[in-house]
Motif scaffolding. Structure first.
Motif, PDB file in Angstrom:
ATOM      1  N   TYR A 143      39.609  32.897  38.830  1.00 33.67           N
ATOM      2  CA  TYR A 143      38.225  33.353  38.885  1.00 33.67           C
ATOM      3  C   TYR A 143      37.793  33.551  40.337  1.00 33.67           C
ATOM      4  CZ  TYR A 143      37.571  32.624  33.914  1.00 33.67           C
ATOM      5  OH  TYR A 143      37.672  32.727  32.553  1.00 33.67           O
ATOM      6  N   ALA A 144      36.893  34.490  40.527  1.00 33.40           N
ATOM      7  CA  ALA A 144      36.363  34.731  41.866  1.00 33.40           C
ATOM      8  C   ALA A 144      35.767  33.447  42.429  1.00 33.40           C
ATOM      9  CB  ALA A 144      35.303  35.831  41.810  1.00 33.40           C
ATOM     10  N   GLU A 145      35.839  33.303  43.744  1.00 30.38           N
ATOM     11  CA  GLU A 145      35.402  32.065  44.399  1.00 30.38           C
ATOM     12  C   GLU A 145      33.947  31.734  44.069  1.00 30.38           C
ATOM     13  OE1 GLU A 145      34.658  30.611  48.973  1.00 30.38           O
ATOM     14  OE2 GLU A 145      36.475  31.780  48.531  1.00 30.38           O
ATOM     15  N   GLU A 146      33.079  32.735  44.028  1.00 32.00           N
ATOM     16  CA  GLU A 146      31.667  32.457  43.776  1.00 32.00           C
ATOM     17  C   GLU A 146      31.417  31.979  42.353  1.00 32.00           C
ATOM     18  OE1 GLU A 146      29.606  36.128  44.516  1.00 32.00           O
ATOM     19  OE2 GLU A 146      31.323  37.284  43.826  1.00 32.00           O
ATOM     20  N   ARG A 189      37.754  36.728  32.829  1.00 27.58           N
ATOM     21  CA  ARG A 189      38.007  36.750  34.274  1.00 27.58           C
ATOM     22  C   ARG A 189      37.451  38.002  34.949  1.00 27.58           C
ATOM     23  NH1 ARG A 189      41.935  33.269  32.482  1.00 27.58           N
ATOM     24  NH2 ARG A 189      42.380  31.537  33.889  1.00 27.58           N
ATOM     25  N   THR A 192      31.310  38.942  36.473  1.00 32.03           N
ATOM     26  CA  THR A 192      30.813  39.022  37.849  1.00 32.03           C
ATOM     27  C   THR A 192      29.423  38.410  37.922  1.00 32.03           C
ATOM     28  OG1 THR A 192      29.942  41.240  37.391  1.00 32.03           O
ATOM     29  CG2 THR A 192      32.131  41.099  38.402  1.00 32.03           C
TER      30      THR A 192
END
Length: 418
Positions: A143-146, A189, A192
């Motif tokens: 997953y994206a860091e944020e 995943r 956003t």
């Protein structure tokens, strides 16, 4: 992901993916005094049962009229302190084979099954295997860091992750459990951030898929197997499960979804995968194309099994008392346009809140819990009235049923009205 139920008049809220369901909940500390499984002895006359809830009463007559008009096919059940007060079945579970709906018919739950994943998370929390403050990245990679470092399980369960998930391909026909599992793992995943964590998330599908992935990472089981073993089996929900499309077609106790077409006719969706809903908010969708419901969502249950689940929430079967209180405790206020009891016209809530995959509400000084869901040819709503010991279930397998209005009439019968 399955669709949530809301207003029977407002089709967008009824069928849009992930909208809040029709209902409210109990505050932390309020004990559940709900019913034993349906099928217990009928409540005797003179037992303090409101006349509107009894056979031949206002609620019974209302549903019978809908069925006579061809507007309801399914089951309604009212249970009070362990006794079945009203149980009615209408229409056909499978028209082709001449199988009628009955009390022990299993219906697709759509979003009415979402609380199962919240209960599963809380089971693991009470065992110390995870914390509600854990971020996505505590248990999952990719997953994206944020998202991985900022979005917590609490955010996901309360619908405040701030995440947006891409639209699904509603025309895809799945062929196996493995294909479904892989698709939704990758789909989640692609989520956003559209707002900071703590912000209501337009009911993103990731808020269902990610907790299911965390359950699998912690337990080493598929989501479906974990819930079957630790919720359905513990509760004695013998008619419930995450049935596959072949089971939906073959099992005589599973209701088929009768989806409305543009010309007003209805078609057995699971037998006609080439047909799709003409409703603009789920355009082209057919629930039969899912080989099995997405992890974290849906499932099938009978009306008595949902009564069993409601009772198990309060007797320690699935959650310790304080975690059951945490599950049902109000978390965030809901505006009327956000769904839940606050949006009801006939029996408006004094206050309405969101909690862990359930809305919450006070109606004329009584707590009410409820969860609903809808898909083409599918509708479900189960409600618990813990202050007075009532449990109500509405299950339908035919488009056209005014699910939200039926839930309103149920609450009106149980709680009373001016």
């Amino acid at each position: 992901m399955d669709s949530d139920s809301a207003d029977g008049v407002d089709r967008r809220r009824l069928l849009s993916r992930g909208g809040l369901a029709a209902a409210g909940m109990v505050a932390a500390g309020a004990p559940l005094v709900g019913a034993r499984p349906a099928g217990a002895a009928a409540a005797p006359a003179g037992s303090g049962i409101p006349p509107a809830t009894r056979p031949g009463g206002a609620y019974d007559r209302y549903v019978a009229k809908l069925a006579a008009e061809g507007r309801f096919s399914g089951v309604v059940l009212l249970s009070h302190r362990g006794r079945t007060v009203l149980s009615r079945s209408y229409g056909m579970a499978d028209e082709e084979r001449g199988i009628p709906n009955g009390e022990n018919t299993a219906f697709s739950l759509s979003s009415a099954g979402k609380p199962f994943h919240a209960v599963a998370v809380l089971q693991l929390a009470q065992q110390g295997r995870l914390r509600l403050s854990d971020t996505v990245g505590t248990h999952l990679t990719g997953y994206a860091e944020e998202i991985a470092e900022r979005v917590t399980l609490h955010h996901l369960l309360t619908g405040t992750s701030g995440l947006k998930t891409p639209d699904e391909d509603v025309r895809r026909v799945f062929r196996s459990r493995e294909e479904v599992h892989e698709f939704y793992e990758q789909w989640a995943r692609q989520a956003t951030p559209e707002a900071p964590p703590g912000t209501p998330s337009s009911h993103s599908g990731a808020e269902v898929a990610i907790p299911a992935q965390i359950i699998e990472a912690v337990t080493g089981q598929t989501y479906w197997d974990y819930v079957q073993e630790n919720i359905f089996q513990r509760c004695g929900m013998t008619g419930s499960g995450f049935y596959t499309r072949p089971q939906w077609l073959a099992d005589q106790h599973v209701a088929h979804p009768y989806m409305a077409l543009a010309d007003g006719s209805h078609v057995d969706a699971v037998r006609h995968l080439d047909e799709g809903s003409p409703d603009p908010y789920v355009l082209g969708k057919n629930p039969g194309r899912a080989f099995i419901d997405a992890p974290g969502d849906g499932g099938f249950a009978t009306a008595p099994d949902l009564v069993r689940f409601a009772r198990a929430l309060g007797d320690g079967t699935v959650l310790h008392r304080h975690y059951a209180e945490l599950f049902t405790g109000p978390k965030i206020p809901l505006a009327p346009q956000g769904g839940g009891l606050a949006a009801r016209r006939d029996v408006p809530a004094d206050a309405s809140f969101g909690a862990y995959q359930m809305p919450v509400g006070l109606v004329r000084g009584q707590w009410v819990w409820s969860r609903a869901g809808a898909n083409p040819g599918v509708g479900a709503n189960w409600s618990v009235y813990p202050d007075t010991g009532w449990i109500g279930v509405v299950l339908t397998n035919r488009d056209g049923a005014p699910l939200w209005e039926i839930a309103e009439q149920e609450t009106r019968a149980v709680v009373g009205h001016d």
